[in-house]
Motif scaffolding. Sequence first.
Motif, PDB file in Angstrom:
ATOM      1  N   LEU A   1       9.991  18.908 -23.000  1.00 19.93           N
ATOM      2  CA  LEU A   1       8.975  19.696 -22.297  1.00 19.93           C
ATOM      3  C   LEU A   1       9.446  20.085 -20.894  1.00 19.93           C
ATOM      4  CD1 LEU A   1       5.789  17.706 -23.395  1.00 19.93           C
ATOM      5  CD2 LEU A   1       6.593  19.888 -24.288  1.00 19.93           C
ATOM      6  N   GLU A   2      10.107  19.156 -20.224  1.00 16.48           N
ATOM      7  CA  GLU A   2      10.623  19.464 -18.878  1.00 16.48           C
ATOM      8  C   GLU A   2      11.705  20.538 -18.927  1.00 16.48           C
ATOM      9  OE1 GLU A   2      10.970  16.418 -15.529  1.00 16.48           O
ATOM     10  OE2 GLU A   2      11.293  15.210 -17.344  1.00 16.48           O
ATOM     11  N   LYS A   3      12.504  20.505 -19.964  1.00 15.85           N
ATOM     12  CA  LYS A   3      13.572  21.509 -20.092  1.00 15.85           C
ATOM     13  C   LYS A   3      12.974  22.896 -20.320  1.00 15.85           C
ATOM     14  CE  LYS A   3      17.870  22.445 -22.590  1.00 15.85           C
ATOM     15  NZ  LYS A   3      18.801  21.986 -23.655  1.00 15.85           N
ATOM     16  N   LYS A   4      11.906  22.952 -21.122  1.00 12.67           N
ATOM     17  CA  LYS A   4      11.243  24.227 -21.391  1.00 12.67           C
ATOM     18  C   LYS A   4      10.433  24.679 -20.176  1.00 12.67           C
ATOM     19  CE  LYS A   4       9.461  27.603 -23.876  1.00 12.67           C
ATOM     20  NZ  LYS A   4      10.262  28.788 -24.289  1.00 12.67           N
ATOM     21  N   TRP A   5       9.694  23.745 -19.588  1.00 13.95           N
ATOM     22  CA  TRP A   5       8.823  24.053 -18.454  1.00 13.95           C
ATOM     23  C   TRP A   5       9.111  23.064 -17.321  1.00 13.95           C
ATOM     24  CZ3 TRP A   5       5.673  23.222 -23.162  1.00 13.95           C
ATOM     25  CH2 TRP A   5       5.467  24.406 -23.869  1.00 13.95           C
ATOM     26  N   PRO A   6       9.956  23.372 -16.381  1.00 15.27           N
ATOM     27  CA  PRO A   6      10.331  22.451 -15.300  1.00 15.27           C
ATOM     28  C   PRO A   6       9.139  21.963 -14.474  1.00 15.27           C
ATOM     29  CG  PRO A   6      11.817  24.331 -15.381  1.00 15.27           C
ATOM     30  CD  PRO A   6      10.707  24.637 -16.328  1.00 15.27           C
ATOM     31  N   PHE A   7       8.056  22.729 -14.492  1.00 10.69           N
ATOM     32  CA  PHE A   7       6.868  22.365 -13.707  1.00 10.69           C
ATOM     33  C   PHE A   7       5.897  21.487 -14.503  1.00 10.69           C
ATOM     34  CE2 PHE A   7       6.524  26.562 -15.664  1.00 10.69           C
ATOM     35  CZ  PHE A   7       5.447  26.378 -16.519  1.00 10.69           C
ATOM     36  N   PHE A   8       6.305  21.085 -15.708  1.00  6.86           N
ATOM     37  CA  PHE A   8       5.371  20.414 -16.613  1.00  6.86           C
ATOM     38  C   PHE A   8       4.820  19.107 -16.030  1.00  6.86           C
ATOM     39  CE2 PHE A   8       4.234  17.654 -20.162  1.00  6.86           C
ATOM     40  CZ  PHE A   8       3.374  18.489 -20.877  1.00  6.86           C
ATOM     41  N   LEU A   9       5.671  18.284 -15.435  1.00  9.48           N
ATOM     42  CA  LEU A   9       5.224  17.000 -14.892  1.00  9.48           C
ATOM     43  C   LEU A   9       4.185  17.198 -13.801  1.00  9.48           C
ATOM     44  CD1 LEU A   9       8.498  14.851 -14.661  1.00  9.48           C
ATOM     45  CD2 LEU A   9       6.738  14.802 -16.419  1.00  9.48           C
ATOM     46  N   LYS A  10       4.428  18.164 -12.908  1.00  9.64           N
ATOM     47  CA  LYS A  10       3.483  18.430 -11.823  1.00  9.64           C
ATOM     48  C   LYS A  10       2.129  18.877 -12.386  1.00  9.64           C
ATOM     49  CE  LYS A  10       6.456  17.886  -8.364  1.00  9.64           C
ATOM     50  NZ  LYS A  10       6.321  16.853  -7.320  1.00  9.64           N
ATOM     51  N   ASN A  11       2.169  19.699 -13.451  1.00 12.95           N
ATOM     52  CA  ASN A  11       0.924  20.160 -14.049  1.00 12.95           C
ATOM     53  C   ASN A  11       0.184  19.036 -14.770  1.00 12.95           C
ATOM     54  OD1 ASN A  11       1.304  22.674 -13.056  1.00 12.95           O
ATOM     55  ND2 ASN A  11       1.702  23.689 -15.013  1.00 12.95           N
ATOM     56  N   CYS A  12       0.943  18.090 -15.332  1.00 22.16           N
ATOM     57  CA  CYS A  12       0.311  16.902 -15.930  1.00 22.16           C
ATOM     58  C   CYS A  12      -0.457  16.135 -14.866  1.00 22.16           C
ATOM     59  CB  CYS A  12       1.365  15.996 -16.565  1.00 22.16           C
ATOM     60  SG  CYS A  12       1.875  16.511 -18.213  1.00 22.16           S
ATOM     61  N   PHE A  13       0.174  16.000 -13.715  1.00 18.05           N
ATOM     62  CA  PHE A  13      -0.489  15.287 -12.622  1.00 18.05           C
ATOM     63  C   PHE A  13      -1.767  16.015 -12.206  1.00 18.05           C
ATOM     64  CE2 PHE A  13      -1.260  14.353  -8.137  1.00 18.05           C
ATOM     65  CZ  PHE A  13      -1.317  12.971  -8.185  1.00 18.05           C
ATOM     66  N   ARG A  14      -1.695  17.357 -12.166  1.00 17.18           N
ATOM     67  CA  ARG A  14      -2.876  18.124 -11.804  1.00 17.18           C
ATOM     68  C   ARG A  14      -3.990  17.907 -12.823  1.00 17.18           C
ATOM     69  NH1 ARG A  14      -2.203  24.454 -10.852  1.00 17.18           N
ATOM     70  NH2 ARG A  14      -1.962  24.424 -13.139  1.00 17.18           N
ATOM     71  N   THR A  15      -3.630  17.838 -14.102  1.00 12.67           N
ATOM     72  CA  THR A  15      -4.630  17.584 -15.145  1.00 12.67           C
ATOM     73  C   THR A  15      -5.296  16.229 -14.949  1.00 12.67           C
ATOM     74  OG1 THR A  15      -3.483  18.962 -16.766  1.00 12.67           O
ATOM     75  CG2 THR A  15      -4.973  17.282 -17.634  1.00 12.67           C
ATOM     76  N   THR A  16      -4.494  15.199 -14.669  1.00 14.62           N
ATOM     77  CA  THR A  16      -5.075  13.872 -14.453  1.00 14.62           C
ATOM     78  C   THR A  16      -5.988  13.869 -13.233  1.00 14.62           C
ATOM     79  OG1 THR A  16      -3.197  13.081 -13.099  1.00 14.62           O
ATOM     80  CG2 THR A  16      -3.069  12.736 -15.479  1.00 14.62           C
ATOM     81  N   LYS A  17      -5.599  14.634 -12.211  1.00 16.08           N
ATOM     82  CA  LYS A  17      -6.421  14.699 -10.992  1.00 16.08           C
ATOM     83  C   LYS A  17      -7.751  15.387 -11.265  1.00 16.08           C
ATOM     84  CE  LYS A  17      -6.177  16.018  -6.111  1.00 16.08           C
ATOM     85  NZ  LYS A  17      -5.372  16.688  -5.054  1.00 16.08           N
ATOM     86  N   ILE A  18      -7.715  16.489 -12.043  1.00 14.72           N
ATOM     87  CA  ILE A  18      -8.955  17.202 -12.397  1.00 14.72           C
ATOM     88  C   ILE A  18      -9.860  16.293 -13.224  1.00 14.72           C
ATOM     89  CG2 ILE A  18      -9.894  19.104 -13.762  1.00 14.72           C
ATOM     90  CD1 ILE A  18      -7.371  20.715 -12.950  1.00 14.72           C
ATOM     91  N   CYS A  19      -9.279  15.603 -14.204  1.00 16.51           N
ATOM     92  CA  CYS A  19     -10.070  14.685 -15.038  1.00 16.51           C
ATOM     93  C   CYS A  19     -10.692  13.575 -14.207  1.00 16.51           C
ATOM     94  CB  CYS A  19      -9.200  14.083 -16.148  1.00 16.51           C
ATOM     95  SG  CYS A  19      -8.777  15.243 -17.459  1.00 16.51           S
ATOM     96  N   LYS A  20      -9.923  13.087 -13.240  1.00 18.92           N
ATOM     97  CA  LYS A  20     -10.418  12.027 -12.358  1.00 18.92           C
ATOM     98  C   LYS A  20     -11.610  12.525 -11.544  1.00 18.92           C
ATOM     99  CE  LYS A  20      -7.310   9.112 -10.762  1.00 18.92           C
ATOM    100  NZ  LYS A  20      -6.307   9.952 -11.369  1.00 18.92           N
ATOM    101  N   GLU A  21     -11.496  13.734 -10.996  1.00 16.81           N
ATOM    102  CA  GLU A  21     -12.575  14.300 -10.195  1.00 16.81           C
ATOM    103  C   GLU A  21     -13.814  14.558 -11.042  1.00 16.81           C
ATOM    104  OE1 GLU A  21     -10.861  17.738  -8.407  1.00 16.81           O
ATOM    105  OE2 GLU A  21      -9.737  16.607  -6.886  1.00 16.81           O
ATOM    106  N   GLU A  22     -13.617  15.092 -12.263  1.00 16.35           N
ATOM    107  CA  GLU A  22     -14.739  15.345 -13.158  1.00 16.35           C
ATOM    108  C   GLU A  22     -15.426  14.032 -13.547  1.00 16.35           C
ATOM    109  OE1 GLU A  22     -16.021  18.201 -14.227  1.00 16.35           O
ATOM    110  OE2 GLU A  22     -14.584  19.433 -13.109  1.00 16.35           O
ATOM    111  N   THR A  23     -14.627  13.006 -13.805  1.00 15.98           N
ATOM    112  CA  THR A  23     -15.186  11.699 -14.157  1.00 15.98           C
ATOM    113  C   THR A  23     -15.980  11.116 -12.995  1.00 15.98           C
ATOM    114  OG1 THR A  23     -13.375  11.257 -15.703  1.00 15.98           O
ATOM    115  CG2 THR A  23     -14.618   9.357 -14.914  1.00 15.98           C
TER     116      THR A  23
END
Length: 443
Positions: free
Chosen positions: A196-218
């Motif tokens: 996934l990182e090879k295909k999308w180098p920004f993937f890890l950062k976007n995963c972190f953003r997803t966890t942050k959004i989920c945390k805020e929603e929770t």
Amino acid sequence: MIQDIIKKYKYKLFLIAYSGGMDSTVLLYQLLKIKQINPKISIRAIHINHNIHSNSKKWQDHCYNTCKKYNIPLIIEKISVNVIQNIEEQLRIKRYNLIYKHLFNNEILLTGHHLNDQCETLFLSLKRGSGPTGLSAMSNETIFGKTKIVRPFLTKTKKELKKWANLNNLIWIEDFTNFNTNYDRNFIRHNVLPILEKKWPFFLKNCFRTTKICKEETKLKNILLQEKIQKFLHFNESLNIKSFEDLKEEVCKALIRYWISLKNIKSPSYKTIQRIYNEIICSQKNINLKIIIQKNEIRCYKKSLYFIETKKNIKNMIVFWHDTNHKLILPNNLGYIIKNNTEGMNIPRPQNSELINIRFQCDGKILILGKHKQKYIKKIWQEYNIPPWLRNQIPLLFYNNQLVSALGVFVVNQNIKKENQNEWNISWINSIQLNYYDNFIFN
């Protein structure tokens, strides 16, 4: 990041979870650099030897020598888990239990978890079918008993940490079990994320953003639920579900999940919450139904949900009270019974030849004091609003094989009072919560 943590907290005691791997080694050395500037901070380290690799002792020695070189107190603990399934989870639980045992109340636990770890945790949550709470993954800060776990590297990638480690010529150990892709986390680490990182180098950062959004929603959802649930909570923490049928299913399930979260246990699965909703909230046939959650039970009684610790079955147990001058300790943490001079239940005193014993099961009809008709004991429990799960936990006082009293509930009517029979007072001291709405009361 670590500098920010030190500035944030007034106390400056830190315990580092030190495996000897690259992540915790960078954490240790960065803290040492800060200590050179701020000598008031106190650093300790703890190493957990899992005993799952032939090199475990060498890794332990490496951690010991490193800490000795820099004069860092090191705690070493050894664990072993004799399980085949879910070994990662079992090791994690044991590891944190050991760490907690050594933490000071005003000491912060620091771990080397980084952004890659966060993404792996997100994928593991997806695999389990978790909701927003699970997809929040790890937090920068987590309450840990009386103190906190802080993860200062959670926004840093493993590549960034490795670059810093190489620039500073750090030496660390490689745990080869981390390459065993039979473990779910390692499979994600080596077979999923690199692609996934090879295909999308920004993937890890976007995963972190997803966890942050989920945390805020929770967090937002919990704020709203905290306010809403007050309308349904009895003072003994049972949940009033009388009006749940007027609520939308999603609201009911959210309230149930939030109510269970107040018990400080691992969040139950979606399937478990759905069962509670289908089999209790929506069903009219929920008499004596119980749903197991870890070592606890969800029970329903008179349109209220109760969170009950699972108790050992003692209905066939007999406990003799030979010396009434001393209190009698009851099983299942049910407290004790004691003879009083003025307080407690007033009941006939036994004859010298009668053996005083406590039981937790009785069948058939009985006549209780103040009543004019015999009734089955099950009917009496119902009239006194005793929930089914308490009926085999109430101490029943017997003289030989004759039932005398259900302590704290009723006294049996002695049809023929024995001549010159005296009376005495007995109290059952227990921690069973009273229920204002259902009136099951024990003294």
